[in-house]
Scaffold this active site. Sequence first.
Site, PDB file in Angstrom:
ATOM      1  N   SER A 156       0.841  -1.216   0.000  1.00 32.25           N
ATOM      2  CA  SER A 156       0.000   0.000   0.000  1.00 32.25           C
ATOM      3  C   SER A 156       0.867   1.255   0.000  1.00 32.25           C
ATOM      4  CB  SER A 156      -0.936   0.019   1.209  1.00 32.25           C
ATOM      5  OG  SER A 156      -1.752  -1.115   1.224  1.00 32.25           O
ATOM      6  N   GLU A 179      -4.458  -2.540   1.157  1.00 25.56           N
ATOM      7  CA  GLU A 179      -4.431  -3.891   1.714  1.00 25.56           C
ATOM      8  C   GLU A 179      -5.437  -4.165   2.836  1.00 25.56           C
ATOM      9  OE1 GLU A 179      -0.083  -5.485   1.403  1.00 25.56           O
ATOM     10  OE2 GLU A 179      -0.050  -3.346   1.713  1.00 25.56           O
TER      11      GLU A 179
END
Lengths: 81, 746, 159
Positions: free
Chosen positions: B515, B706
């Site tokens: 991320s 995520e």
Amino acid sequence: MVKVHLWSGLRRFTDGADVVELEAKTVGEMMKALVEAHPGLDPVIKAGVSVSVDGKLIARGLHEQVSDDSEVFLLRQLKGG
Amino acid sequence: MPLDTKTTGFKYIGTRPDRPDGIDKVTGKARYGADAYAPGMLHGVMVRSPHAHARIKKIDATKALALKGVKAVVTRADFPTGLEGEDWNIQENCMAGEVALYDGHAVAAVAATSLLLAREAAKLIEVEYEVLPHVTDVDEAMKPGAPAIRAGAADYSVPEGLHPNVMRYIEYGHGDLEAGFAAADLVMENTYKTEATHQGYIEPHACLAQLGSDGKGEMWVCTQGHWFIRRMSAAVLGIDVANLRVTPSEIGGGFGGKTTVFIEPVALALSRKAGKPVKMVMTRSEVLRATGPTSSSSIDVKMGMKKDGTMTAAKVTMRMQGGAFPMAPIDSALDCAFSCYNIPAVHHEGYDVLANRPKQAAYRAPGSPMAAFATESLVDEMCRALGLDPLKTRLKNASREGTKASFGPTFPRIGLVETLEAAIAHPHYAAPLGTNQGRGVASGYWMNWGGETSVSAALGEDGSVTVSVGTPDIGGSRASMALMAAEALGIPYENVRVNVVDTGSLGVNEPTHGSRATYATGLATIEAVKQISSKLCQRAADKWGIPAEAVIWEDGCAKPSGPNAGEFPPLTIGELAAEMGSTGGPISGHFEATPSGHGGSFGTHIVDVEVDPETGHTSVLRYTVVQDAGKAIHPAYVEGQFQGGAAQGIGWALNEEYIYGADGRLQNTVFLDYRIPVASDLPMIDTVIVEVPNPGHPYGVRGVGETGITPPLPAVANAVHAAAGVRLRSLPMSPPRILAAIKAKG
Amino acid sequence: MTQIHVTTTVNGDEVDFLADPRETLLDCLRDKLGMTGAKEGCGTGDCGACSVTVDGRLVCSCLVLGVEAQGKTIETVEGMAEGEKLHPLQRKFIEHAALQCGICTPGILVAAKALLAQNPDPAEEEVRYWLAGNLCRCTGYDKIIRAVLDAAAEMREGV
Ligand code: FES
Ligand code: FES
């Protein structure tokens, strides 16, 4: 002196201590000093660790500053998807 | 680095412009991994082990090489020896050495003038195997008598007396566990299991590789991170990284699975041997058998709770197999297990175990979904037992700024409390339910990532700006980078063009993973374009004959400012750019760093399901994702991440699993049998973007990719329990398993 | 194996190619005609990334042989826009952020266009079932369904 918190599984390499006090100004110096003080930690550091300084997760930033009042944790190596 | 985080008063941030690659992608022009061709190109095909564990006694390619049009065959003998550590693991996974370690493990490869011919040749390569005993289940793999897959490979951390399949052991925690459990009114302990799943990106791995006998090469590849591909391929082949130039294609999904190499070094080796470019494209069954699915896990969790819901102590033991190689994500799984809660005493223990399965790769918040399934299911069970509201109980114990995290450090500013409050206030949480319907909730966490980042920005002669980034765009990140550059420079979004460039054009960039792209590449983009504006201020100052400090940059213009600045009309970026050649030369900005102020993201999900008591089938009726984005740069793509993560988590909860036969072979190697959610399986997925700014980013961004896959596993399990009165502690909750549980309950 | 000469119409243009009788229509479109808009996600008819129409019928081109295209009329994603004017579905997909990685997009656009040709006013449920053969791993389908419904509404109004 910087206080470095280790995870408890590492105690067997540090004569039972889970906090180690070291002289260091950066994460890199801290790692070096850790291994000098407790050579048993060498394979741990070589296998890869992360460091948390005041809540910031540092992967490989050996240049990052640490000071005596920093909260420093040695953490397991992390990786995202 | 201290950042002056701006969180309000944005002009472009938070808007939803069209993405720059939109037209290419809706017209079929965008070029993905398999869409590249080169003159004289050969096609490469892999030969794979049909056995879960077998010694390779002999490989004979004579018949294949005798076919007209077959140009090269490679085996492990064509790769250098002497690699160590993870480099060796990667090489061994790309091409088996002495032993094939899982069903689908590559043992040889062939290149020929057509794909059909290469496939025919692959069948003619004769491999003689000595079949060895195998093990695929994580708990079985740790038992005495289980075949040792790589005896002696365990690292320093493994205490004596454990099975040689245990590669790593982790133990940590804090507080007085026994006192904590003693202080609880209720202590519960259960075991939970999750099966391996696959990222399931729709685009199979593909590359077009060229490598000369001088060690110089080029590669076109679909990947989340081409510098990773370059480093790993170079290591596997023993060449210098600088000699390999890797260009990323558009990428058809990755979710962590495209952060490593499988076919790439092999295609390069074939190319070197044949003296021609080689294209390799995986089939779907190769993707499922031989790329990097998740670990499977077996988890014991114990928790103590007071009558009012206060958590007093918790303990987790996690066993994960990551295939025939070490590095199952036990570390992050354990860190996420209790991260949502402020618990005075916690203890974590983890075992990284080998099994005869493919080498696991990252999948969206690696390890966190499994951990959440165990912890958040148990929290739900305890709330039920004590008659407590599950969201309010979570709120009561929620981690917040200043909490000592379960994994050690003190949390900085985080947004779990805000997501829980928003979920409690959401109309979904109070909506009525019908017969056989139930509601489940759960929270989840991912710590996110910064990573090595290098970005360049160049000013065009007309005042438009080109930004070169190194993180492949999987879900609209070029739009987000352009928005951040536009905001920082005060120029229209349309005047910024963002390109994902090759490994020859920038310093090292970590992949689009963890991320990190919007956070780290975004931060670097902002800093790089700010260098452009400060150079433009200097040019304007020179022109006006005033000091640079007396010039500010505002709304895309240099303006005089301050007492000694004097009166001058503003100079626009376009005016300054038009003369830059004669005022000092081209202007560009560059920024590189390994930023670490990423800040984690928490989420809370609410799901309603209906369970058919006759068939055990679960329908998802309503779904709401609440997650902290720090600051949503392009809210539509933030929502997309939330929705996509939820859908993948629902698939993991209800359907998806790796099914191995007694022979150790994967039985479901096509999408018909490895069933991911389809449009008719899902409802609309409602989203609430919570914004608790991250102080580590100039605009407050937190990665959002995520976390969203984490809560669905337990949330769906909790909803199934509410609907059908049965608690499933093994995933997936497929209809036969639910039906069996309903029958067992009677 | 002997190659067979195939003549067919793709997006309104007559084209021809030589095909091995084992090659799929998808392979021929991509490798012989250079039309890489249709994607291969599975090769087994399960993902819909290779969707095209043959004589107006929606098919998985990975399940059709190239030689079967002889004399037929094929439509692919490359034929949806008229010059620089995008089809409403294409425009709505961009507007609604209905694609993330975009690998499923060509197949979904072709399939959605086929749906709207026979049912200009589908309910959400109908869109979901019609598109159940087109896998998308990125979006959770929410924005895809919204884009299709919005495009259908716009096309009904004849904008
Ligand atoms: S490639 Fe044809 S259906 Fe998947
Ligand atoms: S947008 Fe990636 S598969 Fe649909």
